[in-house]
Design a protein around this motif. Structure first.
Motif, PDB file in Angstrom:
ATOM      1  N   LYS A 158      29.760  31.121  33.779  1.00 33.32           N
ATOM      2  CA  LYS A 158      29.420  32.535  33.980  1.00 33.32           C
ATOM      3  C   LYS A 158      30.558  33.435  33.493  1.00 33.32           C
ATOM      4  O   LYS A 158      30.322  34.377  32.730  1.00 33.32           O
ATOM      5  CB  LYS A 158      29.138  32.791  35.459  1.00 33.32           C
ATOM      6  N   GLU A 159      31.780  33.153  33.904  1.00 35.32           N
ATOM      7  CA  GLU A 159      32.906  34.014  33.511  1.00 35.32           C
ATOM      8  C   GLU A 159      33.105  34.018  32.004  1.00 35.32           C
ATOM      9  O   GLU A 159      33.338  35.065  31.405  1.00 35.32           O
ATOM     10  CB  GLU A 159      34.192  33.559  34.209  1.00 35.32           C
ATOM     11  N   LEU A 160      32.994  32.835  31.381  1.00 28.09           N
ATOM     12  CA  LEU A 160      33.244  32.768  29.939  1.00 28.09           C
ATOM     13  C   LEU A 160      32.148  33.480  29.156  1.00 28.09           C
ATOM     14  O   LEU A 160      32.418  34.191  28.185  1.00 28.09           O
ATOM     15  CB  LEU A 160      33.391  31.313  29.484  1.00 28.09           C
TER      16      LEU A 160
ATOM     17  N   GLU B 171      30.269  35.914  30.261  1.00 27.89           N
ATOM     18  CA  GLU B 171      30.407  37.361  30.476  1.00 27.89           C
ATOM     19  C   GLU B 171      31.510  37.945  29.595  1.00 27.89           C
ATOM     20  O   GLU B 171      31.362  39.054  29.073  1.00 27.89           O
ATOM     21  CB  GLU B 171      30.667  37.663  31.959  1.00 27.89           C
ATOM     22  N   ASN B 172      32.577  37.198  29.407  1.00 32.19           N
ATOM     23  CA  ASN B 172      33.624  37.677  28.496  1.00 32.19           C
ATOM     24  C   ASN B 172      33.085  37.797  27.073  1.00 32.19           C
ATOM     25  O   ASN B 172      33.396  38.750  26.357  1.00 32.19           O
ATOM     26  CB  ASN B 172      34.817  36.717  28.504  1.00 32.19           C
ATOM     27  N   ALA B 173      32.270  36.822  26.669  1.00 31.44           N
ATOM     28  CA  ALA B 173      31.704  36.860  25.311  1.00 31.44           C
ATOM     29  C   ALA B 173      30.806  38.087  25.152  1.00 31.44           C
ATOM     30  O   ALA B 173      30.864  38.782  24.133  1.00 31.44           O
ATOM     31  CB  ALA B 173      30.910  35.577  25.049  1.00 31.44           C
TER      32      ALA B 173
ATOM     33  N   SER C 158      41.405  44.287  29.270  1.00 27.76           N
ATOM     34  CA  SER C 158      41.295  45.349  28.271  1.00 27.76           C
ATOM     35  C   SER C 158      40.178  46.308  28.680  1.00 27.76           C
ATOM     36  O   SER C 158      39.875  47.220  27.946  1.00 27.76           O
ATOM     37  CB  SER C 158      40.962  44.711  26.915  1.00 27.76           C
ATOM     38  N   LYS C 159      39.569  46.069  29.862  1.00 27.19           N
ATOM     39  CA  LYS C 159      38.306  46.753  30.155  1.00 27.19           C
ATOM     40  C   LYS C 159      38.432  48.000  31.027  1.00 27.19           C
ATOM     41  O   LYS C 159      37.570  48.870  30.976  1.00 27.19           O
ATOM     42  CB  LYS C 159      37.319  45.755  30.759  1.00 27.19           C
ATOM     43  N   ILE C 160      39.432  48.061  31.853  1.00 34.37           N
ATOM     44  CA  ILE C 160      39.669  49.309  32.582  1.00 34.37           C
ATOM     45  C   ILE C 160      41.145  49.666  32.464  1.00 34.37           C
ATOM     46  O   ILE C 160      41.988  48.820  32.156  1.00 34.37           O
ATOM     47  CB  ILE C 160      39.273  49.238  34.086  1.00 34.37           C
TER      48      ILE C 160
ATOM     49  N   LEU D 165      31.057  43.775  32.065  1.00 33.79           N
ATOM     50  CA  LEU D 165      30.794  42.780  33.113  1.00 33.79           C
ATOM     51  C   LEU D 165      32.083  42.415  33.830  1.00 33.79           C
ATOM     52  O   LEU D 165      32.132  42.252  35.031  1.00 33.79           O
ATOM     53  CB  LEU D 165      30.132  41.549  32.488  1.00 33.79           C
ATOM     54  N   GLY D 166      33.166  42.291  33.055  1.00 33.68           N
ATOM     55  CA  GLY D 166      34.463  41.992  33.668  1.00 33.68           C
ATOM     56  C   GLY D 166      35.260  43.264  33.861  1.00 33.68           C
ATOM     57  O   GLY D 166      34.972  44.277  33.228  1.00 33.68           O
ATOM     58  N   PHE D 167      36.205  43.239  34.754  1.00 33.63           N
ATOM     59  CA  PHE D 167      37.129  44.365  34.908  1.00 33.63           C
ATOM     60  C   PHE D 167      38.318  43.981  35.782  1.00 33.63           C
ATOM     61  O   PHE D 167      39.290  44.700  35.873  1.00 33.63           O
ATOM     62  CB  PHE D 167      36.422  45.587  35.534  1.00 33.63           C
TER      63      PHE D 167
ATOM     64  N   GLU E  72      40.941  38.675  36.165  1.00 30.50           N
ATOM     65  CA  GLU E  72      41.287  37.513  36.990  1.00 30.50           C
ATOM     66  C   GLU E  72      40.685  36.213  36.510  1.00 30.50           C
ATOM     67  O   GLU E  72      41.177  35.140  36.859  1.00 30.50           O
ATOM     68  CB  GLU E  72      40.757  37.731  38.422  1.00 30.50           C
ATOM     69  N   ALA E  73      39.585  36.306  35.734  1.00 29.86           N
ATOM     70  CA  ALA E  73      38.842  35.090  35.426  1.00 29.86           C
ATOM     71  C   ALA E  73      39.682  34.081  34.649  1.00 29.86           C
ATOM     72  O   ALA E  73      39.835  32.927  35.073  1.00 29.86           O
ATOM     73  CB  ALA E  73      37.567  35.432  34.674  1.00 29.86           C
ATOM     74  N   LEU E  74      40.231  34.520  33.514  1.00 29.22           N
ATOM     75  CA  LEU E  74      40.956  33.547  32.689  1.00 29.22           C
ATOM     76  C   LEU E  74      42.164  32.932  33.410  1.00 29.22           C
ATOM     77  O   LEU E  74      42.298  31.710  33.432  1.00 29.22           O
ATOM     78  CB  LEU E  74      41.353  34.165  31.340  1.00 29.22           C
TER      79      LEU E  74
HETATM   80 MG   LIG Z   1      36.035  38.286  32.380  1.00 26.56          MG
END
Ligand SMILES: [Mg+2]
Ligand SMILES: Nc1ncnc2c1ncn2[C@@H]1O[C@H](COP(=O)(O)OP(=O)(O)OP(=O)(O)O)[C@@H](O)[C@H]1O
Length: 608
Positions: free
Chosen positions: A28-30, A32-34, A78-80, A92-94, A97-99
């Motif tokens: 899911k995390e990967l 969403e990053n894509a 890079s998102k917020i 989707l990410g912000f 923390e995922a990576l």
């Molecule tokens: Mg992410």
């Protein structure tokens, strides 16, 4: 003990505990990053259900060489940029923390290339520390490989399911991601081959590719907008269901999420059609202003909060209800009405002869062509045999209509009625329960109880929804004692309860006086009912009322195993004639089955 600030390798592991639960959470995390990187194609490959290896390849923007390492630092995104950005999240990410979380509990290789860079770059990490980096040849995009998940957290490994259990988690997760991103092409495969693929041609195509044909055939398209909330997607017919909720997927602003308002809107629509523990299939795509949505509720962002849950409830409720009701109306067997046919019929019928007249009088016709004054009739809504001294309401109203509209004489009206009646034929009744009809080149089997019960229920419900339920004032008001926390709940619900005919007024500091109840509840222990409404176990009070209405409809309708005379059947047909043959009873059982000539021919192998 002295207080120290934890090292990043420790707190990454802690947040990994929240974000990375199992292979599906990594996927899911990967993915969403894509998606955030603008990918239009995403390929996911697994080895041993992702326990050994998960690889996600995308054709998105890629990551600059100097950012590759930063991406794995905690809280690097890079998102917020600022806290204000949290109020309007469009990615989707912000959390950034995922990576770092994933990397802290596995071995990772990240390869990435941007448009501007000639070569791609790679980075290898083990338990979050960089072990190797360099240059690599690749197309624009990012490929990330996560292997040996939880190799350094043996406690976590113990909580994983078997590979086949983990594989179904990943499949469920990817299915939702595909539905949330129907314009992105996906491929999911493992060492045995392709599992899912979708070509990015829209939600309908994605659903067809993943759900069975049977489900697709039973889905109704939705498109509804109300107070800035746009609901699109699909919801199943009132007669179609699954035994669990896995087929209910909600996508909110592109994010697969759960929310109580949405779940309860779905169950409120279907409660009058489906039996308990039967769940409809819904794939909802909801868009709402980002400022009205809080996605920062939980690290996995699996749940969202709305600033106004009622608005969302209402939009989802009406989106689905409109579609389901329209479908039910379309599937209801509507017997041709006299009004529509009257003109043509008049031209077709030859003058009636005395012989025909006596024939029709004894025939099983829908309309009472012979005087019926002495024939005991049946009120199908009460299941008691009563003397009926007048012709049915429908017969009378149609006759009136004909007289007025075409200035027919009484005998012309009689002819007209017979002609239309012969458009269908009652074959008879079997097992005291099923009526057999032939109509419009179809053979119809009707469950006499289910059909009447539904019509009765719809009537009661319509009256109830119009506020036209009759309410009984209690001669001796009942005093309801409540705890302080219940007091607050009752106060909150007083208006809602009043609209249901339950009138409560405060009575001292810890009790309420019950002044009136709706008729349909009068034979119940109402204070027990109210206690139940206040308890956590209760579904909404509305549900309780609906159940009561269904019960009332059931009790007052003609039962199965009741043999009817021809006249009684004809009378029952009048009811269907006027209101249409409903699709199902209030508990969800079907009210009729239709067979065409072709179906019977197939059954008897006249055709194959
Ligand atoms: Mg992410
Ligand atoms: N597939 C990818 N393509 C391009 N950039 C990526 C990709 N994956 C990660 N990144 C970059 O790495 C950063 C860190 O990713 P990470 O998933 O850790 O955080 P995030 O997506 O910003 O937030 P969250 O923790 O909520 O997912 C992202 O902000 C993004 O800039």
């Amino acid at each position: 003990m002295k207080i120290i600030k934890l090292d990043s390798s420790v707190y990454n592991k802690i947040s990994a505990g929240e974000v990375v639960e199992r292979p599906s959470s990594v996927v899911k995390e990967l993915v969403e990053n894509a998606i955030d990187a603008g990918a239009t194609a995403v390929e996911i490959s697994l080895v041993n259900a992702g326990l050994d290896e998960i690889k996600v390849l995308d054709n998105g923007s890629g990551i600059d060489e100097e950012d590759l390492k930063t991406a794995f630092l905690p809280h690097a995104t890079s998102k917020i940029r600022s806290a204000e950005d949290l109020n309007e999240i469009n990615t989707l990410g912000f959390r950034g923390e995922a990576l770092p979380s994933i990397a802290s509990v596995s071995m990772v290789e990240m390869r990435s290339k941007t448009q501007a860079s000639e070569m791609g770059h790679f980075l290898k990490l083990r338990a979050g520390s960089v072990t190797e980096e360099g240059v690599t040849a690749m197309n624009r995009g990012t490929e990330i490989t996560v292997s040996n998940l939880f190799f350094n957290t043996p406690a976590r490994l113990k909580f994983l399911k078997t590979p086949s259990g983990e594989l179904s988690e990943v499949k469920a997760c990817v299915m939702k991601l595909i539905f949330a991103n129907p314009r992105v092409a996906f491929r999911l495969s493992d060492e045995k081959g392709l599992i899912y693929s979708s070509d990015g041609k829209g939600l309908g195509e994605a659903i067809k590719g993943i759900f069975s044909e049977d489900i697709w055939q039973n889905l109704l398209p939705l498109d509804f907008e109300k107070s800035g909330i746009h609901v699109t997607g699909y919801a199943s017919r009132s007669t179609f269901f699954k035994m669990n909720r896995t087929y209910q997927i909600s996508v909110i602003n592109g994010r697969v999420s759960e929310n109580q308002s949405i779940t309860s809107a779905i169950s409120t629509v279907y409660q009058q059609y489906l039996m308990k523990r039967n769940y409809p299939v819904t794939v909802l795509n909801i868009t709402i202003a980002p400022s009205e949505l809080d996605v920062n509720v939980h690290p996995t962002k699996a749940e969202v909060r709305f600033s106004d849950g009622n608005k969302v409830f209402s939009a989802v409720y009406h989106a689905i209800k409109n579609a389901v009701e329209k479908d039910i109306e379309e599937r209801k067997i509507l017997f041709d009405t006299l009004q529509d046919d009257a003109e043509q019929v008049v031209e077709r019928i030859p003058p009636i002869t005395a012989e025909q007249d006596s024939f029709t009088a004894s025939n099983h016709l829908i309309f009472d062509s012979a005087p019926r004054k002495e024939i005991p009739s049946f009120d199908f809504f009460t299941s008691h045999t009563e003397e009926m001294h007048e012709e049915s309401e429908i017969t009378r109203s149609v006759k009136e209509h004909l007289k007025k509209k075409y200035s027919f004489s009484e005998s012309e009206v009689q002819q007209e009625m017979q002609e239309t009646a012969s458009l269908y034929r009652v074959i008879g009744q079997v097992f005291g329960t099923y009526l057999l009809l032939e109509y419009n080149e179809k053979f119809i089997i009707v469950d006499q109880h289910a059909a009447v019960e539904r019509l009765r229920y719809d009537k009661l419900l319509a009256a109830y929804e119009k506020g036209a339920i009759s309410v009984q004032p209690l001669l001796i008001p009942h005093v309801l004692e409540v705890t302080p926390s219940e007091y607050a709940i009752v106060e909150n619900k007083i208006d809602a309860l009043r609209s249901l005919g339950i009138e409560l007024v405060p009575f001292g500091a810890d009790s309420f006086k019950l002044q009136s109840v709706p008729d349909i509840l009068s034979d119940m222990d109402v204070s027990a009912l109210i206690k139940y409404i206040l308890s956590d176990r209760a579904e909404s009070e509305d549900t309780i009322i609906r159940e009561r209405l269904a019960y009332a409809a059931c009790r007052s309708s003609i039962k199965g195993n009741t043999y009817l005379t021809d006249d009684q059947i004809a009378e029952l047909m009048n009811v269907y004639f006027k209101q249409g043959l409903p699709v199902q009873c209030p508990h969800g059982r079907p009210a009729y089955y239709v067979y065409t000539k072709r179906d019977l021919e197939k059954l008897f192998k006249r055709i194959v």
